[in-house]
Design an enzyme around this catalytic site. Structure first.
Site, PDB file in Angstrom:
ATOM      1  N   ARG A  45      67.799  29.013  61.391  1.00 52.31           N
ATOM      2  CA  ARG A  45      67.111  28.600  60.269  1.00 52.31           C
ATOM      3  C   ARG A  45      67.200  29.934  59.414  1.00 52.31           C
ATOM      4  NH1 ARG A  45      64.334  32.434  60.429  1.00 52.31           N
ATOM      5  NH2 ARG A  45      63.291  31.597  58.463  1.00 52.31           N
ATOM      6  N   GLY A  46      66.599  29.594  58.216  1.00 51.52           N
ATOM      7  CA  GLY A  46      66.925  30.600  57.153  1.00 51.52           C
ATOM      8  C   GLY A  46      68.269  30.073  56.471  1.00 51.52           C
ATOM      9  N   ALA A  47      68.284  30.294  54.940  1.00 55.14           N
ATOM     10  CA  ALA A  47      69.460  29.780  54.275  1.00 55.14           C
ATOM     11  C   ALA A  47      70.751  30.381  54.534  1.00 55.14           C
ATOM     12  CB  ALA A  47      69.094  29.921  52.620  1.00 55.14           C
ATOM     13  N   ARG A  88      70.598  19.606  56.952  1.00 58.63           N
ATOM     14  CA  ARG A  88      69.457  19.979  56.181  1.00 58.63           C
ATOM     15  C   ARG A  88      69.750  20.078  54.685  1.00 58.63           C
ATOM     16  NH1 ARG A  88      65.835  24.960  58.104  1.00 58.63           N
ATOM     17  NH2 ARG A  88      64.100  23.787  57.336  1.00 58.63           N
ATOM     18  N   GLN A 196      56.878  30.789  61.024  1.00 60.81           N
ATOM     19  CA  GLN A 196      58.026  31.564  60.846  1.00 60.81           C
ATOM     20  C   GLN A 196      57.525  33.145  60.769  1.00 60.81           C
ATOM     21  OE1 GLN A 196      57.983  28.559  59.360  1.00 60.81           O
ATOM     22  NE2 GLN A 196      60.132  27.935  59.279  1.00 60.81           N
ATOM     23  N   ASP A 237      65.884  29.365  49.155  1.00 61.83           N
ATOM     24  CA  ASP A 237      66.572  28.478  49.868  1.00 61.83           C
ATOM     25  C   ASP A 237      67.742  27.879  48.861  1.00 61.83           C
ATOM     26  OD1 ASP A 237      64.177  28.157  51.757  1.00 61.83           O
ATOM     27  OD2 ASP A 237      66.081  27.619  53.112  1.00 61.83           O
ATOM     28  N   LYS A 248      60.331  28.214  51.366  1.00 59.37           N
ATOM     29  CA  LYS A 248      59.088  27.634  52.183  1.00 59.37           C
ATOM     30  C   LYS A 248      58.015  27.182  51.616  1.00 59.37           C
ATOM     31  CE  LYS A 248      59.985  27.008  55.751  1.00 59.37           C
ATOM     32  NZ  LYS A 248      60.301  25.645  56.174  1.00 59.37           N
TER      33      LYS A 248
HETATM   34  O1  MRU Z   1      62.575  26.194  57.447  1.00 60.84           O
HETATM   35  P1  MRU Z   1      63.431  27.606  57.487  1.00 60.84           P
HETATM   36  O2  MRU Z   1      62.819  28.207  58.481  1.00 60.84           O
HETATM   37  O3  MRU Z   1      64.846  27.550  57.448  1.00 60.84           O
HETATM   38  O4  MRU Z   1      62.793  28.033  56.151  1.00 60.84           O
HETATM   39  C1  MRU Z   1      63.281  29.403  55.661  1.00 60.84           C
HETATM   40  C2  MRU Z   1      63.015  29.837  54.428  1.00 60.84           C
HETATM   41  O5  MRU Z   1      62.283  29.266  53.626  1.00 60.84           O
HETATM   42  C3  MRU Z   1      63.391  31.386  53.900  1.00 60.84           C
HETATM   43  O6  MRU Z   1      62.464  32.037  53.223  1.00 60.84           O
HETATM   44  C4  MRU Z   1      64.725  31.148  53.117  1.00 60.84           C
HETATM   45  O7  MRU Z   1      65.621  30.243  53.597  1.00 60.84           O
HETATM   46  C5  MRU Z   1      65.417  32.525  52.826  1.00 60.84           C
HETATM   47  S1  MRU Z   1      66.153  33.153  54.311  1.00 60.84           S
HETATM   48  C6  MRU Z   1      66.786  34.556  53.749  1.00 60.84           C
END
Ligand code: MRU
Length: 355
Positions: A45-47, A88, A196, A237, A248
């Protein structure tokens, strides 16, 4: 630095972040569908990290395609890309990666099918390696806004685990502390419902030797009121052309609280997370996740059976609350982000510098 995802011996190895930090286990993906499952189930996870996973998933899917002609190969690769795209909806990095791969395929059409399969592996690895350099660059620009002695609030995990490595929101922290010797500390929101912040950010920062204190999401406002937070840095994201920031769920609350207390609110945003095609944040598709994430904690039910739940995974912070966006090209006001599209823009004239 622990690896989030890598291509190894013809497979995609993905660190299962859903069980961190209790277990450090890699999932072996031999099929692109497993990669798609991993993105959906938050093993990765994470963009930026899911953008990398998308590219590696496509490369993996390509390996199994049997085709007589390049047209046939490309036709068979389409459903692979569509399935990955559908995993996603909010992070634009998946679409960014798919578009990059499509351009790459168009540029290499003349190659043989076997060659292109190999080249796709290389391209997905390049995306990962470039991501680390981009994050370091974000870190160099962003660290200028971090002063010796600062306490930084962050929300969710925009760290190494959420990227190819080094993180986006964590990059200015690492750069300030490790390269510039500034004494900083970080306050990490736990980030309900998937935690997270508690599970990943605090773990990562402890490993990096950065002092970190974990709080419940509800505590951030109280600490701001006590003067215990100097600045906030979060990831994104999808940031739209006008500088609105999807991140998030809970990020919007942090931003509004920062404004109330006169605390700078910074967003670390690689260009791969900026959707220049989208005019504003109200157009961003917001992922809604399963009610179980809210009604249960690690498999233990905490809410009554049958209760109604809203589980938005992300929210949108309007540009007016964002002090600056840290990108790999510099720190910019949110309203100047659209100028990065122009080839003739003089970056130096719109870059922000700390006062
Ligand atoms: O649902 P997630 O854990 O994928 O959400 C992640 C976030 O909101 C991060 O802040 C975002 O993706 C930036 S990651 C460098």
């Amino acid at each position: 630095m622990i690896s989030t995802i890598e291509w190894k011996n013809g497979k995609v190895m993905m660190l299962d972040q859903s069980i961190l930090p209790l277990e450090v286990k890699y999932v072996e993906c031999t099929d692109y569908r497993k990669v798609a499952e991993g993105i959906k189930k938050l093993w990765i996870r994470g963009a930026p990290a899911i953008g990398i996973a998308a590219a590696m998933g496509i490369a993996l899917g390509a390996q199994d395609i049997k085709a007589a002609t390049m047209d046939d190969f490309l036709r068979k690769l389409e459903p692979v890309m569509d399935e990955i795209l559908a995993t996603r909806p909010t992070a634009v990095n998946i679409r960014w990666a798919v578009e990059r791969i499509k351009k790459f395929l168009a540029a290499h059409r003349a190659e043989s099918i076997e060659k292109i399969k190999q080249l796709l592996i290389g391209e997905s690895q390049s995306i990962l390696e470039e991501d680390i350099e981009i994050n370091k660059s974000i870190g160099r620009w962003g660290a200028q806004f971090v002063k010796d002695g600062d306490t930084i609030l962050t929300h969710c995990n925009a760290g190494s685990l959420a990227t190819g490595g080094y993180g986006t929101a964590t990059a200015p922290m690492l750069m300030a502390a490790k390269e510039q010797g500034k004494k900083i500390q970080v306050i990490a929101d736990e980030t309900r419902p998937v935690l997270q912040g508690a599970r990943l950010t605090s773990w990562e920062l402890m490993q990096a030797g950065i002092p970190v204190t974990l709080i419940t999401d509800n505590t951030a406002g109280a600490l701001m009121k006590k003067g215990m937070i100097d600045l906030a840095i979060v990831g994104t994201d999808r940031t739209t052309r006008n500088g609105d920031v999807a991140n998030k769920i809970g990020t919007y609350t942090v931003a509004v609280m920062c404004r109330e207390h006169g605390i700078p609110f910074y967003v670390a945003a690689p260009l791969s997370s900026i959707d220049f095609t989208m005019a504003s944040g109200d157009l961003i598709p917001i992922e809604e996740r399963h009610a179980d994430e809210v009604t249960s904690i690690w498999g233990h039910r905490v809410a009554p059976e049958g209760v109604n739940v809203i589980n938005l995974a992300f929210d949108v912070t309007p540009a007016k609350y964002v002090t600056s966006l840290f990108t790999e090209k510099g720190a910019f006001k949110p309203q100047d982000i659209k100028k990065l599209l122009r080839e003739d823009v003089d970056l130096e004239s719109i870059r922000l510098r700390p006062l």
